[in-house]
Design an enzyme around this catalytic site. Structure first.
Site, PDB file in Angstrom:
ATOM      1  N   LYS A 175      -9.409  -9.086   7.281  1.00 29.80           N
ATOM      2  CA  LYS A 175      -9.609  -9.689   5.951  1.00 29.80           C
ATOM      3  C   LYS A 175      -9.116 -11.147   5.942  1.00 29.80           C
ATOM      4  CE  LYS A 175     -10.333 -10.097   1.506  1.00 29.80           C
ATOM      5  NZ  LYS A 175     -11.647 -10.130   0.877  1.00 29.80           N
ATOM      6  N   LYS A 243      -3.223 -17.352  -2.098  1.00 28.83           N
ATOM      7  CA  LYS A 243      -2.413 -16.292  -1.487  1.00 28.83           C
ATOM      8  C   LYS A 243      -2.991 -15.904  -0.121  1.00 28.83           C
ATOM      9  CE  LYS A 243      -3.806 -12.357  -2.650  1.00 28.83           C
ATOM     10  NZ  LYS A 243      -4.615 -11.213  -2.277  1.00 28.83           N
TER      11      LYS A 243
HETATM   12  P1  NAD Z   1      -6.873  -8.637 -10.814  1.00 28.36           P
HETATM   13  O1  NAD Z   1      -5.685  -9.490 -11.104  1.00 28.36           O
HETATM   14  O2  NAD Z   1      -8.081  -8.751 -11.673  1.00 28.36           O
HETATM   15  O3  NAD Z   1      -6.431  -7.090 -10.796  1.00 28.36           O
HETATM   16  C1  NAD Z   1      -5.166  -6.608 -10.422  1.00 28.36           C
HETATM   17  C2  NAD Z   1      -4.728  -5.573 -11.438  1.00 28.36           C
HETATM   18  O4  NAD Z   1      -3.501  -4.976 -11.015  1.00 28.36           O
HETATM   19  C3  NAD Z   1      -4.461  -6.182 -12.826  1.00 28.36           C
HETATM   20  O5  NAD Z   1      -5.311  -5.570 -13.787  1.00 28.36           O
HETATM   21  C4  NAD Z   1      -2.986  -5.868 -13.094  1.00 28.36           C
HETATM   22  O6  NAD Z   1      -2.720  -5.535 -14.439  1.00 28.36           O
HETATM   23  C5  NAD Z   1      -2.760  -4.682 -12.184  1.00 28.36           C
HETATM   24  N1  NAD Z   1      -1.362  -4.479 -11.817  1.00 28.36           N
HETATM   25  C6  NAD Z   1      -0.504  -5.364 -11.262  1.00 28.36           C
HETATM   26  N2  NAD Z   1       0.694  -4.774 -11.018  1.00 28.36           N
HETATM   27  C7  NAD Z   1       0.570  -3.484 -11.422  1.00 28.36           C
HETATM   28  C8  NAD Z   1       1.446  -2.360 -11.432  1.00 28.36           C
HETATM   29  N3  NAD Z   1       2.702  -2.465 -10.977  1.00 28.36           N
HETATM   30  N4  NAD Z   1       0.985  -1.171 -11.914  1.00 28.36           N
HETATM   31  C9  NAD Z   1      -0.281  -1.070 -12.386  1.00 28.36           C
HETATM   32  N5  NAD Z   1      -1.161  -2.096 -12.401  1.00 28.36           N
HETATM   33  C10 NAD Z   1      -0.730  -3.288 -11.936  1.00 28.36           C
HETATM   34  O7  NAD Z   1      -7.231  -8.921  -9.288  1.00 28.36           O
HETATM   35  P2  NAD Z   1      -8.603  -8.574  -8.499  1.00 28.36           P
HETATM   36  O8  NAD Z   1      -9.491  -9.766  -8.498  1.00 28.36           O
HETATM   37  O9  NAD Z   1      -9.113  -7.239  -8.954  1.00 28.36           O
HETATM   38  O10 NAD Z   1      -8.011  -8.466  -7.004  1.00 28.36           O
HETATM   39  C11 NAD Z   1      -7.250  -7.340  -6.559  1.00 28.36           C
HETATM   40  C12 NAD Z   1      -7.057  -7.441  -5.050  1.00 28.36           C
HETATM   41  O11 NAD Z   1      -8.351  -7.459  -4.412  1.00 28.36           O
HETATM   42  C13 NAD Z   1      -6.351  -8.736  -4.596  1.00 28.36           C
HETATM   43  O12 NAD Z   1      -5.526  -8.454  -3.496  1.00 28.36           O
HETATM   44  C14 NAD Z   1      -7.515  -9.639  -4.201  1.00 28.36           C
HETATM   45  O13 NAD Z   1      -7.112 -10.602  -3.246  1.00 28.36           O
HETATM   46  C15 NAD Z   1      -8.491  -8.627  -3.618  1.00 28.36           C
HETATM   47  N6  NAD Z   1      -9.917  -8.993  -3.661  1.00 28.36           N
HETATM   48  C16 NAD Z   1     -10.468  -9.559  -4.787  1.00 28.36           C
HETATM   49  C17 NAD Z   1     -11.837  -9.891  -4.793  1.00 28.36           C
HETATM   50  C18 NAD Z   1     -12.489 -10.527  -5.996  1.00 28.36           C
HETATM   51  O14 NAD Z   1     -13.618 -11.028  -5.869  1.00 28.36           O
HETATM   52  N7  NAD Z   1     -11.863 -10.553  -7.172  1.00 28.36           N
HETATM   53  C19 NAD Z   1     -12.617  -9.636  -3.673  1.00 28.36           C
HETATM   54  C20 NAD Z   1     -12.042  -9.021  -2.557  1.00 28.36           C
HETATM   55  C21 NAD Z   1     -10.687  -8.704  -2.568  1.00 28.36           C
END
Ligand code: NAD
Length: 298
Positions: A175, A243
């Site tokens: 990744k 990050k």
């Molecule tokens: P996001 O911030 O939209 O979602 C993360 C969620 O986790 C939030 O809704 C938050 O409230 C929740 N959260 C945080 N701490 C928590 C806890 N202790 N208990 C319960 N819930 C908790 O982020 P995202 O865009 O969905 O990304 C999530 C992961 O996926 C990241 O590591 C990101 O790098 C990766 N990612 C994102 C994408 C994208 O296009 N957005 C693509 C591939 C990978």
């Protein structure tokens, strides 16, 4: 069909949980934000009041959280995944972490998981929000082969390209490689736009030609129109890509290899965040590249 505890129902987690429900799984979800819990209920899932409540009785636990500290807290913390599984006396639970975090943290979590009788896989994804909604993500998995095989029914509900790439932490290394390529392409597409517009050439038809030739890429296909319109609603936020560039640099240091272009792109991403664009889509790197040339949109 499995009973799944799903922690982290944000931009990615929410549609992934919905696809797991569609595939016939019973999904108990937890998130800090009430509106994300409402979305889960609308999709046919079951909101849980805490991580422990989502994990209790689950065959499979998944997380889709922002970064290493959140995954460590949810997996290792008091009332977290391992704590809850230990207390329930149900060994053999499968824990799939879809978040993008440091390979080092993934390995640590797998070690502690093994002591708690939990089978751990790091399974970061690529394909963005669109891929999460369509259930066509690419999933790169690190962990034991037998655990990967056991996870396939869950992985195939969220992804189209699913591969085990090695032992614990390997999914995160792949990744990191993905993210440095994506970041680099965004930087160069931005420079192509600045070059064309700065030379008085219309960038739209220019990028159309690029997309059809050797410079073509998924990013050009999917993002050139919104970049040209300066629409930067996330998607994938600059702060998360910042990050990921940090993870790539730290992983390169651990491996004893030099990634000079990644170093430059990491600094551009850091500048974009420092300039206040952290909550915008990562295609907004264009604004920072424009600012370097004193151009208005930057
Ligand atoms: P996001 O911030 O939209 O979602 C993360 C969620 O986790 C939030 O809704 C938050 O409230 C929740 N959260 C945080 N701490 C928590 C806890 N202790 N208990 C319960 N819930 C908790 O982020 P995202 O865009 O969905 O990304 C999530 C992961 O996926 C990241 O590591 C990101 O790098 C990766 N990612 C994102 C994408 C994208 O296009 N957005 C693509 C591939 C990978």
């Amino acid at each position: 069909m499995a009973r799944i505890g799903f922690i982290g129902l944000g931009i990615m987690g929410s549609p992934m949980a919905a696809n797991l429900v569609k595939a016939g799984h019973e999904v108990h979800g937890s998130d800090h934000h009430a509106e994300n819990m409402d979305k889960l209920a609308k999709a046919g899932g079951i909101p849980a009041a805490s991580v422990a409540e989502a994990v209790t009785g689950a065959d499979v636990v998944v997380t889709m959280l922002p970064d290493s500290p959140q995954v460590s807290e949810v997996a290792l913390g008091l009332g977290g995944i391992f704590d809850t599984v230990r207390a329930s006396g149900r060994p053999g639970v499968l824990y799939i972490d879809f978040s993008t975090i440091s390979p080092h943290t993934s390995r640590q979590i797998a070690e502690v998981g093994a002591q708690a009788g939990v089978r751990v896989l790091d399974a970061p994804v690529s394909g963005g929000e669109a891929g999460a909604i369509a259930g066509t993500l690419s999933v790169m998995v690190g962990g034991a082969e037998a655990d990967f095989d056991a996870a396939v029914p869950v992985l195939s509900a969220v992804g189209a390209t699913i591969a085990r790439v090695g032992p614990h932490g390997s999914g995160q290394v792949v990744k990191a490689a993905n993210q440095l390529v994506v970041g680099g392409i965004y930087a160069l597409v931005s420079e192509a736009i600045v070059l064309m517009e700065g030379s008085g050439v219309e960038a739209g038809p220019g990028l159309d030609v690029l997309a059809g030739g050797l410079a073509g890429s998924r990013i050009l296909d999917l993002k050139r129109e919104t970049m040209l319109a300066r629409e930067f609603k996330p998607g994938f936020r600059i702060e998360l890509h910042d990050k990921d560039m940090g993870i790539a640099i730290a992983t390169a240091r651990d491996a004893g290899v030099a990634l000079p272009v990644t170093g430059l792109v990491a600094q551009l991403m850091a500048a974009a965040k420092a300039r206040g664009d952290g909550k915008l889509d990562h295609s907004a790197l264009l604004r920072t590249i424009e600012a370097l040339s004193g151009r208005a949109d930057g």
